[in-house]
Each structure stands twice: as C-alpha cells, then as structure tokens.
Design a protein around this motif. Structure first.
Motif, PDB file in Angstrom:
ATOM      1  N   ILE A  30       0.843  -1.208   0.000  1.00  0.00           N
ATOM      2  CA  ILE A  30       0.000   0.000   0.000  1.00  0.00           C
ATOM      3  C   ILE A  30       0.872   1.251   0.000  1.00  0.00           C
ATOM      4  O   ILE A  30       0.595   2.216  -0.721  1.00  0.00           O
ATOM      5  CB  ILE A  30      -0.963  -0.023   1.206  1.00  0.00           C
ATOM      6  N   GLY A  31       1.949   1.239   0.782  1.00  0.00           N
ATOM      7  CA  GLY A  31       2.873   2.375   0.783  1.00  0.00           C
ATOM      8  C   GLY A  31       3.511   2.594  -0.577  1.00  0.00           C
ATOM      9  O   GLY A  31       3.684   3.736  -1.018  1.00  0.00           O
ATOM     10  N   GLY A  32       3.848   1.520  -1.265  1.00  0.00           N
ATOM     11  CA  GLY A  32       4.417   1.643  -2.603  1.00  0.00           C
ATOM     12  C   GLY A  32       3.429   2.227  -3.601  1.00  0.00           C
ATOM     13  O   GLY A  32       3.793   3.053  -4.438  1.00  0.00           O
ATOM     14  N   VAL A  33       2.173   1.816  -3.499  1.00  0.00           N
ATOM     15  CA  VAL A  33       1.148   2.360  -4.402  1.00  0.00           C
ATOM     16  C   VAL A  33       0.957   3.842  -4.158  1.00  0.00           C
ATOM     17  O   VAL A  33       0.890   4.649  -5.097  1.00  0.00           O
ATOM     18  CB  VAL A  33      -0.185   1.580  -4.232  1.00  0.00           C
ATOM     19  N   VAL A  34       0.892   4.235  -2.906  1.00  0.00           N
ATOM     20  CA  VAL A  34       0.710   5.655  -2.584  1.00  0.00           C
ATOM     21  C   VAL A  34       1.920   6.467  -3.024  1.00  0.00           C
ATOM     22  O   VAL A  34       1.790   7.547  -3.611  1.00  0.00           O
ATOM     23  CB  VAL A  34       0.438   5.831  -1.072  1.00  0.00           C
ATOM     24  N   ALA A  35       3.124   5.956  -2.772  1.00  0.00           N
ATOM     25  CA  ALA A  35       4.338   6.691  -3.120  1.00  0.00           C
ATOM     26  C   ALA A  35       4.497   6.852  -4.631  1.00  0.00           C
ATOM     27  O   ALA A  35       4.890   7.916  -5.109  1.00  0.00           O
ATOM     28  CB  ALA A  35       5.559   5.985  -2.545  1.00  0.00           C
ATOM     29  N   THR A  36       4.199   5.806  -5.389  1.00  0.00           N
ATOM     30  CA  THR A  36       4.398   5.905  -6.834  1.00  0.00           C
ATOM     31  C   THR A  36       3.256   6.606  -7.544  1.00  0.00           C
ATOM     32  O   THR A  36       3.424   7.074  -8.668  1.00  0.00           O
ATOM     33  CB  THR A  36       4.600   4.513  -7.460  1.00  0.00           C
ATOM     34  N   SER A  37       2.096   6.703  -6.912  1.00  0.00           N
ATOM     35  CA  SER A  37       0.974   7.388  -7.573  1.00  0.00           C
ATOM     36  C   SER A  37       0.928   8.873  -7.251  1.00  0.00           C
ATOM     37  O   SER A  37       0.090   9.586  -7.794  1.00  0.00           O
ATOM     38  CB  SER A  37      -0.349   6.731  -7.197  1.00  0.00           C
ATOM     39  N   GLY A  38       1.825   9.352  -6.402  1.00  0.00           N
ATOM     40  CA  GLY A  38       1.818  10.773  -6.047  1.00  0.00           C
ATOM     41  C   GLY A  38       2.028  11.672  -7.266  1.00  0.00           C
ATOM     42  O   GLY A  38       1.335  12.688  -7.430  1.00  0.00           O
ATOM     43  N   GLY A  39       2.938  11.330  -8.143  1.00  0.00           N
ATOM     44  CA  GLY A  39       3.171  12.129  -9.346  1.00  0.00           C
ATOM     45  C   GLY A  39       1.981  12.119 -10.284  1.00  0.00           C
ATOM     46  O   GLY A  39       1.632  13.143 -10.877  1.00  0.00           O
ATOM     47  N   THR A  40       1.346  10.975 -10.427  1.00  0.00           N
ATOM     48  CA  THR A  40       0.171  10.867 -11.285  1.00  0.00           C
ATOM     49  C   THR A  40      -0.977  11.710 -10.736  1.00  0.00           C
ATOM     50  O   THR A  40      -1.664  12.387 -11.497  1.00  0.00           O
ATOM     51  CB  THR A  40      -0.273   9.388 -11.400  1.00  0.00           C
ATOM     52  N   ILE A  41      -1.151  11.660  -9.426  1.00  0.00           N
ATOM     53  CA  ILE A  41      -2.215  12.461  -8.814  1.00  0.00           C
ATOM     54  C   ILE A  41      -1.956  13.950  -9.010  1.00  0.00           C
ATOM     55  O   ILE A  41      -2.864  14.715  -9.349  1.00  0.00           O
ATOM     56  CB  ILE A  41      -2.356  12.102  -7.323  1.00  0.00           C
ATOM     57  N   MET A  42      -0.721  14.373  -8.826  1.00  0.00           N
ATOM     58  CA  MET A  42      -0.401  15.796  -9.003  1.00  0.00           C
ATOM     59  C   MET A  42      -0.555  16.232 -10.451  1.00  0.00           C
ATOM     60  O   MET A  42      -1.029  17.333 -10.721  1.00  0.00           O
ATOM     61  CB  MET A  42       1.036  16.091  -8.522  1.00  0.00           C
ATOM     62  N   ASN A  43      -0.172  15.382 -11.400  1.00  0.00           N
ATOM     63  CA  ASN A  43      -0.355  15.736 -12.819  1.00  0.00           C
ATOM     64  C   ASN A  43      -1.842  15.848 -13.155  1.00  0.00           C
ATOM     65  O   ASN A  43      -2.232  16.689 -13.962  1.00  0.00           O
ATOM     66  CB  ASN A  43       0.299  14.709 -13.723  1.00  0.00           C
ATOM     67  N   ALA A  44      -2.676  15.009 -12.571  1.00  0.00           N
ATOM     68  CA  ALA A  44      -4.113  15.088 -12.811  1.00  0.00           C
ATOM     69  C   ALA A  44      -4.709  16.350 -12.207  1.00  0.00           C
ATOM     70  O   ALA A  44      -5.628  16.944 -12.779  1.00  0.00           O
ATOM     71  CB  ALA A  44      -4.807  13.852 -12.243  1.00  0.00           C
TER      72      ALA A  44
END
Length: 96
Positions: free
Chosen positions: A80-94
């Motif tokens: 879960i920590g890996g998913v949150v950490a790697t999706s941070g850039g995608t969330i910010m770009n969105a």
C-alpha cells in the motif's frame, strides 16, 4: 445604478482580455529540484522493494518456526505504501 455596474464590469473584462495568456516558464534551479525528486523517487522504490523482500523472508521464517503471523500485515503495508508513493506524481499531474 445597475447599468453603471454592468458597464464597469464589461470594461473590466475587456481590459483583462487584452492582457493575454502568459506562457509558463521554469523557475531558476528547477532542473536541480527535479533531479532531487527523481533521486527521492528512486530511493522510495528501492525502500519498497527492500521492505517487501524483508517481509517475505520474515513470513517464511514465521511459517517455518510456527511463530506469530505478523508479516502479512507488513507485506500489505509495504504494498500500500508503494502504491501511494508511486501514484503521487500521477495524482499531481491530474490535479494540475
């Protein structure tokens, strides 16, 4: 009174339309900041891989020795920590 307010609003929006749309420009030292972010991302991914590997080894050890099974929570937490950490850039770009 209402007509005067409408007229003032129209003049104001006409003035804003003449200003134009500025083009974005990277701030000074932005390349260094982006390089730091890339290093930080690499470190987070490496930490996640190490955490999942450690939790998997602990899971095998607990299974073999018959100890308390706490490692499945560690594996789930690392994933879960890996998913949150790697999706941070995608969330910010969105968001932008």
């Amino acid at each position: 009174m209402i007509l005067a307010a409408v007229a003032d609003t129209l003049v104001f929006t006409d003035t804003l339309a003449q200003i134009g749309n500025p083009t974005p420009e990277a701030p000074p030292l932005s390349e260094k900041i982006l390089q730091m972010v890339r290093y930080f991302t690499w470190f987070i991914l490496l930490s996640g891989i190490i955490a999942i590997t450690y939790a998997g080894g602990k899971f095998a050890w607990e299974k073999w020795t018959g100890g308390a099974m706490q490692s499945p929570r560690m594996v789930a937490g690392a994933m879960i920590g890996g998913v949150v950490a790697t999706s941070g850039g995608t969330i910010m770009n969105a968001m932008i």
